[in-house]
Design a protein around this motif. Structure first.
Motif, PDB file in Angstrom:
ATOM      1  N   THR A 193      65.757  44.786  10.836  1.00  0.00           N
ATOM      2  CA  THR A 193      65.732  44.128  12.144  1.00  0.00           C
ATOM      3  C   THR A 193      66.555  44.905  13.158  1.00  0.00           C
ATOM      4  O   THR A 193      66.143  45.088  14.309  1.00  0.00           O
ATOM      5  N   PHE A 194      67.737  45.380  12.748  1.00  0.00           N
ATOM      6  CA  PHE A 194      68.556  46.177  13.651  1.00  0.00           C
ATOM      7  C   PHE A 194      67.833  47.471  14.044  1.00  0.00           C
ATOM      8  O   PHE A 194      67.951  47.937  15.187  1.00  0.00           O
ATOM      9  N   ALA A 195      67.103  48.060  13.106  1.00  0.00           N
ATOM     10  CA  ALA A 195      66.356  49.283  13.432  1.00  0.00           C
ATOM     11  C   ALA A 195      65.298  49.010  14.493  1.00  0.00           C
ATOM     12  O   ALA A 195      65.094  49.823  15.413  1.00  0.00           O
ATOM     13  N   LEU A 196      64.620  47.863  14.402  1.00  0.00           N
ATOM     14  CA  LEU A 196      63.630  47.522  15.422  1.00  0.00           C
ATOM     15  C   LEU A 196      64.277  47.372  16.797  1.00  0.00           C
ATOM     16  O   LEU A 196      63.737  47.832  17.809  1.00  0.00           O
ATOM     17  N   MET A 197      65.433  46.723  16.840  1.00  0.00           N
ATOM     18  CA  MET A 197      66.086  46.525  18.132  1.00  0.00           C
ATOM     19  C   MET A 197      66.642  47.841  18.686  1.00  0.00           C
ATOM     20  O   MET A 197      66.725  48.016  19.901  1.00  0.00           O
ATOM     21  N   LEU A 198      67.030  48.743  17.808  1.00  0.00           N
ATOM     22  CA  LEU A 198      67.442  50.067  18.284  1.00  0.00           C
ATOM     23  C   LEU A 198      66.256  50.810  18.883  1.00  0.00           C
ATOM     24  O   LEU A 198      66.400  51.521  19.891  1.00  0.00           O
ATOM     25  N   HIS A 199      65.080  50.665  18.284  1.00  0.00           N
ATOM     26  CA  HIS A 199      63.884  51.254  18.894  1.00  0.00           C
ATOM     27  C   HIS A 199      63.560  50.569  20.226  1.00  0.00           C
ATOM     28  O   HIS A 199      63.037  51.218  21.151  1.00  0.00           O
ATOM     29  N   ALA A 200      63.861  49.271  20.334  1.00  0.00           N
ATOM     30  CA  ALA A 200      63.679  48.585  21.613  1.00  0.00           C
ATOM     31  C   ALA A 200      64.585  49.185  22.684  1.00  0.00           C
ATOM     32  O   ALA A 200      64.182  49.326  23.847  1.00  0.00           O
ATOM     33  N   CYS A 201      65.797  49.544  22.294  1.00  0.00           N
ATOM     34  CA  CYS A 201      66.690  50.233  23.239  1.00  0.00           C
ATOM     35  C   CYS A 201      66.100  51.572  23.663  1.00  0.00           C
ATOM     36  O   CYS A 201      66.244  51.990  24.819  1.00  0.00           O
ATOM     37  N   ALA A 202      65.428  52.248  22.733  1.00  0.00           N
ATOM     38  CA  ALA A 202      64.801  53.530  23.078  1.00  0.00           C
ATOM     39  C   ALA A 202      63.666  53.336  24.080  1.00  0.00           C
ATOM     40  O   ALA A 202      63.470  54.166  24.978  1.00  0.00           O
ATOM     41  N   LEU A 203      62.904  52.245  23.952  1.00  0.00           N
ATOM     42  CA  LEU A 203      61.813  52.001  24.894  1.00  0.00           C
ATOM     43  C   LEU A 203      62.324  51.819  26.313  1.00  0.00           C
ATOM     44  O   LEU A 203      61.665  52.217  27.279  1.00  0.00           O
ATOM     45  N   GLU A 204      63.498  51.225  26.453  1.00  0.00           N
ATOM     46  CA  GLU A 204      64.064  50.969  27.770  1.00  0.00           C
ATOM     47  C   GLU A 204      65.068  52.031  28.198  1.00  0.00           C
ATOM     48  O   GLU A 204      65.631  51.939  29.297  1.00  0.00           O
ATOM     49  N   GLY A 205      65.343  53.025  27.336  1.00  0.00           N
ATOM     50  CA  GLY A 205      66.323  54.043  27.674  1.00  0.00           C
ATOM     51  C   GLY A 205      67.745  53.531  27.726  1.00  0.00           C
ATOM     52  O   GLY A 205      68.577  54.081  28.454  1.00  0.00           O
ATOM     53  N   GLU A 206      68.067  52.489  26.959  1.00  0.00           N
ATOM     54  CA  GLU A 206      69.395  51.872  26.966  1.00  0.00           C
ATOM     55  C   GLU A 206      70.223  52.452  25.820  1.00  0.00           C
ATOM     56  O   GLU A 206      70.411  51.834  24.780  1.00  0.00           O
ATOM     57  N   SER A 207      70.716  53.650  26.021  1.00  0.00           N
ATOM     58  CA  SER A 207      71.472  54.321  24.963  1.00  0.00           C
ATOM     59  C   SER A 207      72.814  53.643  24.711  1.00  0.00           C
ATOM     60  O   SER A 207      73.248  53.518  23.554  1.00  0.00           O
ATOM     61  N   GLU A 208      73.497  53.193  25.773  1.00  0.00           N
ATOM     62  CA  GLU A 208      74.776  52.523  25.575  1.00  0.00           C
ATOM     63  C   GLU A 208      74.606  51.233  24.788  1.00  0.00           C
ATOM     64  O   GLU A 208      75.416  50.906  23.920  1.00  0.00           O
ATOM     65  N   ARG A 209      73.552  50.491  25.084  1.00  0.00           N
ATOM     66  CA  ARG A 209      73.299  49.259  24.342  1.00  0.00           C
ATOM     67  C   ARG A 209      73.000  49.552  22.877  1.00  0.00           C
ATOM     68  O   ARG A 209      73.392  48.791  21.994  1.00  0.00           O
ATOM     69  N   ALA A 210      72.318  50.647  22.624  1.00  0.00           N
ATOM     70  CA  ALA A 210      72.040  51.032  21.232  1.00  0.00           C
ATOM     71  C   ALA A 210      73.329  51.353  20.490  1.00  0.00           C
ATOM     72  O   ALA A 210      73.500  50.964  19.324  1.00  0.00           O
ATOM     73  N   LEU A 211      74.251  52.055  21.142  1.00  0.00           N
ATOM     74  CA  LEU A 211      75.533  52.356  20.493  1.00  0.00           C
ATOM     75  C   LEU A 211      76.317  51.081  20.201  1.00  0.00           C
ATOM     76  O   LEU A 211      76.890  50.922  19.117  1.00  0.00           O
ATOM     77  N   ASN A 212      76.358  50.164  21.154  1.00  0.00           N
ATOM     78  CA  ASN A 212      77.063  48.903  20.927  1.00  0.00           C
ATOM     79  C   ASN A 212      76.416  48.093  19.815  1.00  0.00           C
ATOM     80  O   ASN A 212      77.113  47.467  18.998  1.00  0.00           O
ATOM     81  N   LEU A 213      75.105  48.096  19.759  1.00  0.00           N
ATOM     82  CA  LEU A 213      74.409  47.357  18.705  1.00  0.00           C
ATOM     83  C   LEU A 213      74.684  47.968  17.338  1.00  0.00           C
ATOM     84  O   LEU A 213      74.874  47.248  16.345  1.00  0.00           O
ATOM     85  N   PHE A 214      74.721  49.289  17.276  1.00  0.00           N
ATOM     86  CA  PHE A 214      74.995  49.946  15.996  1.00  0.00           C
ATOM     87  C   PHE A 214      76.428  49.649  15.536  1.00  0.00           C
ATOM     88  O   PHE A 214      76.661  49.397  14.342  1.00  0.00           O
ATOM     89  N   ARG A 215      77.377  49.675  16.456  1.00  0.00           N
ATOM     90  CA  ARG A 215      78.760  49.346  16.074  1.00  0.00           C
ATOM     91  C   ARG A 215      78.865  47.886  15.648  1.00  0.00           C
ATOM     92  O   ARG A 215      79.598  47.557  14.706  1.00  0.00           O
TER      93      ARG A 215
END
Length: 752
Positions: free
Chosen positions: A320-342
């Motif tokens: 599920t986290f991997a899907l949401m990280l790909h969602a960050c990629a669709l929107e170009g939200e790299s900072e949000r992806a880093l926060n989600l991974f942490r």
């Protein structure tokens, strides 16, 4: 002394009960009881009371009155306690042999998935089966007879076995559980291929499929991306009154996810809740995937937040986290992806998987300012023991293309070709990323630096055990890619020439990889390096025109193409002069030799059809070189394409709307750059009736209107897009539409 006191305290309730009888019996019994040998097995005081008060003990003499009956009842009670103690000891021993594991809903889902999937390998603690026939039920083996050998090979011939089974009585006299066992052991392709035959045999045998039967068939069709059959199976299940389970709905939602049908998925989810079926993590994850397929990212985040707050059973996992990280990629939200991974690793404590790392790298690769973070997490991924494959390396090449780091992109391509591993050989998408690196390569005539703020010879930081960039034994013959001998390309001409050689090599060695997206990527490379003459020649020679059979009959739906129709103004000259931008006039004289190293029609061997991204790349090129006649030709070809079957079959409605709006804005900006403001304003008025256009989309028109002090055009812009912000525009300012990054060529090689 202690022994006597202990016996007195132990038998005190017994003496009180016996004392309720006649005095002579009580005295004799209590005095005689001291002479009995204590067996060493203790029993509690309440047990004594229940045993002596009850008169219904089974066994000889337990109903006898007096002291003898009391002794018999005591013996029976002691035997009962011994039996219970033995049962408890056996239960504890069995529990110790099992792993200390709490059976959560997630583990139940995993166990069900293991049953639904054909066995790939047998557990170490189970006896190894000699052949597939040992896993099949006895009635089927008996019915197959000598034909059972057909399934005992390395690749079981399920078609021949099922055919023999059907001609020998089919499923007559069997039960549904036998059919389910057969389906469990069949591979997914065989299940899908023989679904109709198996259902026909069940009907002849008057066997009604149960829920597990439908689950097995629906899962196979869903995994092989055949959503229509999954939906038909679910409708048949409902028609026959078979109760669906949460896994049945999960397979149905998977089918809707493949179709990107969010509305149908929502209806199925509501129906499941009304049937009092609690959704599990698989259901929520499938809903998120459906939303991402439709690019409804906000809805996906809402479902993700619901999963976190609902219960522990539906808490997001690594997938599920991997899907949401790909969602960050669709929107170009790299900072949000880093926060989600942490948040996943530190707060939730979910261990990252290979897919999680790849999703994070994908999200970071969408931003140039996160380029160093891409390599940092690629290094961490490798240190965790995950191997690099084609997808991960392709994402790294995509990051290099975004940054314009051509040196590393070429190095990774060499590594993939020389790895000797079939799962690392570049595919069409990988070469598209390479051409993107050609398009965005930061090169100058003096070759001072090829990447800003970085030395020219920066080593690839993620290299470690098992991924050394060197030619390995047994490498493939395709590793002779015609890269330049120079490690760094210094001029745009060198970049363009090498890009042309690579395309020629692909046409000769790997013609199956040459498709529309790959040629679009080469167009981006020519446009990014300012080679507009080569761009136009490739545009007219590498693509095919639609055939008569490709067109649909004219319908009212083609009215969406009317917005792209604009009549030439009388002030437009018959031939437009090709202008040169300040960023595209390097080595302009080299464009005169358009035939050198250009993959023309004979070289490509096969011509590919255009798509909407091809037209958008051509419009961007026409904008850069102020070529209005070229833009009109693109307009005419695009209008014809809007009447083809491919237009409606390859693109969903949101994607068509977005690309049509971008084409409208590009035409408006081209007209504005050629100082045809009245025609651009008229086209803007027509486009605003269909699309929601913002001021950044038509920034060129706004700039020209301000520079020329065209009050009428400014009023039209304000009427169409709303109040205009004051901008300190200067002459020659470079514009950046909102769908394109700054100093970057738009990636128009992809499809929806």
């Amino acid at each position: 002394m202690f022994r006597n006191n202990f016996r007195c305290s132990l038998f005190q309730p017994l003496s009180r009960i016996i004392a309720g009888t006649t005095p002579s019996i009580a005295t004799t019994a209590f005095s005689s009881l001291w002479r009995l040998e204590f067996p060493g097995r203790f029993f509690c005081v309440p047990c004594q009371a229940r045993a002596l008060a009850s008169q219904a003990w089974n066994g000889r003499g337990t109903r006898a009155p007096g002291f003898l009956g009391t002794i018999k009842r005591l013996e029976a009670h002691i035997q009962l306690i011994e039996k219970r103690a033995a049962d408890l000891a056996a239960r504890d021993a069995a529990r110790k042999r099992l792993p200390d594991l709490e059976m959560t809903e997630e583990l139940q889902d995993q166990a069900y998935a293991a049953l639904m999937t054909p066995r790939s390998e047998t557990a170490a603690f189970l006896p190894q089966p000699v052949a597939m026939s040992e896993l099949l039920p006895a009635p089927i083996i008996e019915r197959l007879g000598s034909a059972a050998a057909l399934v005992d090979t390395s690749t079981p011939a399920w078609g021949a076995a099922i055919g023999h089974l059907g001609s020998n009585g089919g499923f007559q006299g069997m039960e549904v559980v036998d059919v389910n066992c057969l389906l469990v052991n069949m591979d997914l392709e065989s299940r899908v291929e023989h679904t109709c035959k198996l259902r026909e045999m069940m009907e002849k045998a008057e066997l009604e499929p149960d829920t597990f039967t439908y689950d097995l068939l629906m899962m196979a069709h869903a995994q092989l991306k055949r959503p229509e059959e999954v939906i038909l199976l679910f409708q048949d299940l409902k028609r026959k009154g078979v109760p669906p389970t949460v896994f049945t709905y999960a397979h149905l939602l998977k089918a809707y996810s493949l179709q990107a049908d969010v509305e149908a998925a929502g209806r199925a989810f509501t129906e499941m809740r009304e049937a009092d079926i609690q959704p599990n993590i698989v259901v929520y994850t499938t809903l998120i995937q459906t939303c991402l397929n439709r690019r409804e990212v906000l809805t996906a985040w809402q479902i993700f937040d619901l999963m976190k707050l609902k219960s522990r059973a539906t808490a997001p996992d690594a997938h599920t986290f991997a899907l949401m990280l790909h969602a960050c990629a669709l929107e170009g939200e790299s900072e949000r992806a880093l926060n989600l991974f942490r948040d996943m690793t530190e707060r939730v404590g979910v261990k990252p998987t290979k897919e999680t790392y790849h999703a994070l790298i994908h999200a970071l690769a969408m931003r140039k300012d996160c380029y160093r973070e891409v390599w940092r997490y690629a290094t961490e991924m490798q240190q965790e023991g995950f191997k690099m494959d084609r997808r991960v390396l392709g994402t790294l090449i995509h990051a290099c293309g975004k940054m314009g780091d051509l040196a590393r992109a070429r190095m990774l391509i060499r590594h993939m070709l020389g790895s000797g591993r079939e799962d690392m050989i570049p595919d069409s998408v990988t070469y598209q990323c390479l051409f993107r690196a050609y398009a965005n390569a930061k090169v100058k005539r003096n070759g001072a630096r090829f990447v800003r703020d970085e030395p020219s010879e920066t080593p690839v930081p993620y290299i470690g055990p098992g991924t050394i960039l060197m030619k390995q034994e047994g490498s493939f013959e395709e590793d002779t890619i015609p890269f330049s001998q120079s490690a760094i390309l210094h001029t745009p001409s060198e970049v363009v020439e090498e890009a042309g050689r690579v395309m020629k090599w692909l046409c000769a060695v790997k013609p199956h990889l040459v498709d529309t997206q790959l040629v679009n990527a080469l167009l981006d490379a020519y446009s990014g390096q300012g080679r507009y003459l080569k761009f136009r020649k490739l545009y007219f020679t590498a693509f095919t025109d639609p055939k008569e059979s490709d067109y649909l009959r004219p319908t009212a739906s083609y009215t969406e193409a009317e917005g792209l129709t604009f009549e030439p103004s009388a002030s437009v000259p018959a031939t437009a002069t090709i202008g040169t931008d300040t960023d595209a006039d390097v080595d302009a004289g080299l464009d005169k030799n358009t035939g050198r190293d250009l993959p023309d029609e004979p070289t490509l061997r096969k011509r590919v059809p255009r798509n909407l991204y091809t037209f958008q790349a051509a419009l961007n090129c026409a904008y850069k070189c102020r070529d209005l006649p070229f833009a009109r030709k693109i307009r005419d070809a695009r209008m014809k394409y809007l009447r083809t079957k491919q237009y409606y079959s390859q693109y969903r409605e949101p994607e068509r709307t977005r690309l049509n709006m971008e084409a409208e804005c590009s035409l408006i900006n081209i007209l504005a750059r050629c100082e045809m403001l009245s025609e651009a304003a008229a086209l803007l008025q027509a486009a605003c009736q269909k699309y929601s256009i913002c001021e950044p989309d038509i920034e060129t028109l706004h700039v020209k209107a301000l520079q020329l002090d065209d009050t009428q055009t400014l009023n039209v812009i304000e009427t169409c897009v709303g109040p205009l912000p004051y901008r300190g525009y200067t002459v020659g300012k470079r514009v950046r539409p909102r769908w394109r990054g700054e100093d970057e060529v738009e990636d128009l090689s992809r499809t929806c």
